[in-house]
Design a protein around this motif. Structure first.
Motif, short mmCIF file in Angstrom:
data_model
loop_
_atom_site.label_atom_id
_atom_site.label_comp_id
_atom_site.label_asym_id
_atom_site.label_seq_id
_atom_site.Cartn_x
_atom_site.Cartn_y
_atom_site.Cartn_z
N PHE A 158 64.09 37.03 -38.20
CA PHE A 158 63.17 38.07 -38.65
C PHE A 158 62.90 39.09 -37.54
O PHE A 158 63.05 40.29 -37.74
CB PHE A 158 61.85 37.43 -39.12
CG PHE A 158 60.80 38.41 -39.53
CD1 PHE A 158 60.85 39.01 -40.78
CD2 PHE A 158 59.75 38.73 -38.68
CE1 PHE A 158 59.86 39.92 -41.16
CE2 PHE A 158 58.77 39.63 -39.05
CZ PHE A 158 58.83 40.22 -40.30
N PHE A 159 62.53 38.61 -36.35
CA PHE A 159 62.21 39.54 -35.26
C PHE A 159 63.45 40.22 -34.70
O PHE A 159 63.38 41.35 -34.24
CB PHE A 159 61.43 38.83 -34.16
CG PHE A 159 59.98 38.68 -34.52
CD1 PHE A 159 59.16 39.79 -34.62
CD2 PHE A 159 59.45 37.44 -34.79
CE1 PHE A 159 57.83 39.67 -34.97
CE2 PHE A 159 58.12 37.30 -35.14
CZ PHE A 159 57.31 38.41 -35.23
N GLN A 160 64.57 39.55 -34.76
CA GLN A 160 65.82 40.18 -34.32
C GLN A 160 66.12 41.39 -35.20
O GLN A 160 66.53 42.46 -34.71
CB GLN A 160 66.96 39.16 -34.40
CG GLN A 160 68.17 39.51 -33.61
CD GLN A 160 69.13 38.31 -33.57
OE1 GLN A 160 69.09 37.43 -34.43
NE2 GLN A 160 69.98 38.30 -32.58
N GLU A 161 65.91 41.25 -36.50
CA GLU A 161 66.13 42.37 -37.42
C GLU A 161 65.11 43.48 -37.20
O GLU A 161 65.44 44.67 -37.33
CB GLU A 161 66.11 41.86 -38.86
CG GLU A 161 67.33 40.99 -39.17
CD GLU A 161 67.20 40.19 -40.45
OE1 GLU A 161 66.09 40.12 -41.02
OE2 GLU A 161 68.22 39.60 -40.86
N ILE A 162 63.88 43.14 -36.85
CA ILE A 162 62.86 44.15 -36.56
C ILE A 162 63.24 44.93 -35.31
O ILE A 162 63.21 46.16 -35.28
CB ILE A 162 61.47 43.50 -36.38
CG1 ILE A 162 60.97 42.85 -37.66
CG2 ILE A 162 60.45 44.48 -35.82
CD1 ILE A 162 60.68 43.80 -38.79
N VAL A 163 63.63 44.22 -34.25
CA VAL A 163 63.95 44.86 -32.97
C VAL A 163 65.19 45.73 -33.08
O VAL A 163 65.25 46.82 -32.50
CB VAL A 163 64.12 43.78 -31.87
CG1 VAL A 163 64.71 44.37 -30.60
CG2 VAL A 163 62.78 43.13 -31.56
N THR A 164 66.18 45.29 -33.85
CA THR A 164 67.43 46.07 -33.98
C THR A 164 67.30 47.21 -34.99
O THR A 164 68.25 47.95 -35.20
CB THR A 164 68.61 45.17 -34.37
OG1 THR A 164 68.33 44.53 -35.61
CG2 THR A 164 68.92 44.18 -33.29
N GLY A 165 66.13 47.37 -35.60
CA GLY A 165 65.91 48.50 -36.51
C GLY A 165 66.42 48.27 -37.91
O GLY A 165 66.86 49.21 -38.57
N ASP A 166 66.37 47.05 -38.41
CA ASP A 166 66.82 46.74 -39.77
C ASP A 166 65.67 46.11 -40.57
O ASP A 166 65.71 44.94 -40.93
CB ASP A 166 68.02 45.81 -39.73
CG ASP A 166 68.75 45.74 -41.06
OD1 ASP A 166 68.32 46.39 -42.01
OD2 ASP A 166 69.76 45.00 -41.13
N PRO A 167 64.62 46.90 -40.87
CA PRO A 167 63.47 46.33 -41.57
C PRO A 167 63.77 45.90 -43.00
O PRO A 167 63.08 45.06 -43.55
CB PRO A 167 62.43 47.45 -41.52
CG PRO A 167 63.21 48.69 -41.33
CD PRO A 167 64.43 48.30 -40.56
#
Length: 152
Positions: A60-69
């Motif tokens: 979840f946070f990996q997707e947030i940090v990489t800009g894939d909400p």
């Protein structure tokens, strides 16, 4: 004189206390075996859930940090998706100061009402270097672990 008396065996004493103690002991033993079995089942459930709970939060946070909400939105539970539309969630994630990094500090799993629930403690790093620690609830829904509550 003499009539002899016929031999009569003395009446046997019944001991109801001994039977009652035996039945109570068997009942107590059965209860203890049942409690031990439930305890082992609960421990096994919690231990097996630890890894998937951590993996769900990490993804979840990996997707947030990489800009894939949009991908992160798919990891939210039904309640969280009911509070946020996909577009609203994406704009909320992109609101400054954005999350630029994270570190999972702790993962705990417990059961409530027979259902496993996880809590992931995560340290978020935002633009500008500020960091904050959050507790992220993770629940099991439809056989999958999902982020629930307010992650930010």
């Amino acid at each position: 004189m003499g009539r002899e008396r016929a031999y009569h065996r003395p009446a046997r004493r019944r001991r109801p206390v001994r039977g009652g103690v035996l039945v109570a002991g068997l009942g107590l033993g059965t209860c203890l075996v049942g409690v031990a079995g439930l305890g082992l089942w609960n421990v096994q459930l919690v231990l097996q859930a630890h890894g998937p709970v951590r993996e769900t939060a990490d993804t979840f946070f990996q997707e947030i940090v990489t800009g894939d909400p949009d991908q992160a939105y798919g990891k939210l539970c039904r309640d969280a998706r009911g509070k946020w539309s996909q577009v609203g969630f994406a704009s909320w994630v992109r609101t400054p100061p954005q999350v630029t990094g994270y570190e999972i500090v702790d993962v705990s799993v417990a059961t409530r009402g027979g259902r496993p629930r996880g809590t992931v403690t995560v340290r978020l790093t935002r633009e500008g270097g500020a960091s904050e620690q959050r507790d992220l609830p993770v629940v099991q829904e439809d056989g999958r672990w999902r982020v629930c509550g307010d992650p930010f």
